[in-house]
Motif scaffolding. Sequence first.
Motif, PDB file in Angstrom:
ATOM      1  N   UNK A  63     -42.841  77.527  29.752  1.00 50.04           N
ATOM      2  CA  UNK A  63     -42.112  76.923  30.874  1.00 50.04           C
ATOM      3  C   UNK A  63     -41.231  75.822  30.330  1.00 50.04           C
ATOM      4  N   UNK A  64     -39.951  75.888  30.637  1.00 54.03           N
ATOM      5  CA  UNK A  64     -39.004  74.831  30.290  1.00 54.03           C
ATOM      6  C   UNK A  64     -38.048  74.650  31.452  1.00 54.03           C
ATOM      7  N   UNK A  65     -38.011  73.429  31.994  1.00 55.08           N
ATOM      8  CA  UNK A  65     -37.159  73.131  33.129  1.00 55.08           C
ATOM      9  C   UNK A  65     -37.442  74.135  34.253  1.00 55.08           C
ATOM     10  N   UNK A 107     -39.185  80.207  33.304  1.00 53.37           N
ATOM     11  CA  UNK A 107     -40.513  80.679  32.898  1.00 53.37           C
ATOM     12  C   UNK A 107     -40.320  82.014  32.179  1.00 53.37           C
ATOM     13  N   UNK A 108     -40.839  82.093  30.953  1.00 57.81           N
ATOM     14  CA  UNK A 108     -40.726  83.308  30.157  1.00 57.81           C
ATOM     15  C   UNK A 108     -42.122  83.853  29.857  1.00 57.81           C
ATOM     16  N   UNK A 109     -42.303  85.147  29.994  1.00 55.35           N
ATOM     17  CA  UNK A 109     -43.555  85.820  29.666  1.00 55.35           C
ATOM     18  C   UNK A 109     -43.236  86.951  28.680  1.00 55.35           C
ATOM     19  N   UNK A 110     -43.923  86.942  27.548  1.00 53.83           N
ATOM     20  CA  UNK A 110     -43.705  87.938  26.498  1.00 53.83           C
ATOM     21  C   UNK A 110     -44.964  88.779  26.356  1.00 53.83           C
ATOM     22  N   UNK A 129     -40.098  91.453  27.484  1.00 49.27           N
ATOM     23  CA  UNK A 129     -39.815  90.048  27.778  1.00 49.27           C
ATOM     24  C   UNK A 129     -39.374  89.945  29.227  1.00 49.27           C
ATOM     25  N   UNK A 130     -39.991  89.030  29.963  1.00 51.65           N
ATOM     26  CA  UNK A 130     -39.594  88.779  31.350  1.00 51.65           C
ATOM     27  C   UNK A 130     -39.209  87.315  31.498  1.00 51.65           C
ATOM     28  N   UNK A 159     -34.158  83.825  22.926  1.00 48.02           N
ATOM     29  CA  UNK A 159     -34.529  82.548  22.315  1.00 48.02           C
ATOM     30  C   UNK A 159     -35.976  82.191  22.629  1.00 48.02           C
ATOM     31  N   UNK A 160     -36.373  82.369  23.878  1.00 47.08           N
ATOM     32  CA  UNK A 160     -37.753  82.077  24.263  1.00 47.08           C
ATOM     33  C   UNK A 160     -38.733  83.054  23.609  1.00 47.08           C
TER      34      UNK A 160
END
Length: 371
Positions: free
Chosen positions: A314-316, A319-322, A329-330, A354-355
């Motif tokens: 989580x950044x700002x 939300x990224x889920x790998x 990648x979502x 990047x995430x």
Amino acid sequence: GYNVIWVILESTGARHLALYGAPGPDPTPRLSALARDGLIFERMYTSDPESIKSLLPILCGAYPAAHSSGEDYAAGGPACAALPAALRAAGYRTGLFHSGRFMYLGMQAMVEGRGFEVLADAAEIGGPYAASFGTDDRSTARRVLEFLDDAPAGRPVFALYMPIAGHHPYRAPGSGTRPFAARSEAEHHRNDLYVGDEALGELIDGVRARGLMERTLWIVMGDHGEAFHEHPGNFAHSLFVYEENVHIPAVIVVPGALRQALRVPQVGGTIDLAPTLLELLGLPVIGGGRSLLRGEPGVARFFTDHSALLLGLRQDRWKCIVEPEAGRVRLFDLEVDPGETNDVAAQEPARAERYRAALMAWSAEQSARRE
């Protein structure tokens, strides 16, 4: 010189609390009252939606690794800048009090050798409702108060209090109030949260009755969230890293510091809480996190390995889920999609990549450190 009482609430996600905007009657009114002049961290994340491994960032200032267990982090293993040991060296009397049992999933190995002078679980605490799963939280809260009473005059206390109300199957030991209708598992869970909150209230009242509230700093947080099918197949806590699994409440109350609640908007992880506490106490910051008192933007990282490995960040607003094994990648924009239903990775390919790269490198780093 302030006492510190750190409370880790079992299976307590932010979304279930009135403090974080949950509708309906408040399942944790005593926590809400305590937070009225505290720091309320709005975007706090656990590192792992599993109770034992989620302790590692708090105790050692380090992330757990995927496909590891509590036993992998026994004292003498990977380097650990232990918070209890640091506080003990600074003159604190240190104790951990758990309504469950240390034998569960390697917890004994996780907590021994970290600097606690007293380690007490259900087997040592006892109580009128002790059972195989643990004991009632009121008995554990009273044991914490005995620990305060036993402290030598002038010596501050660090007490880590870990209740169990809230854990599946949502029938917490004890005779506490259960005000909700209990027509569903979610309502049984809310009743457990209320029972646990009453025990927290007994602890707060005991500290106040001893004239110690003005010299006691509180941290209250959830160890992980709890899911009730907000996403398909997502029940309890350990299967996924959606918001219902990993977004947790976190409140810090410093006597006399604030006249009203202050909501802290930046993203943080549990690895950041010990550095925040140490800065508040005027002690050197240790571990791999950062103090959240600085107000700087942050990043939270988390994973689960209960079945398939899932990595999350989580950044700002993002939300990224790998899913490493599936190569998927979502990416979600939580400001417009708080329910994580619309994957925008295709619209933000550079950000998603990047995430993904950052999460894969982070996971590999934790595995190498453990090995």
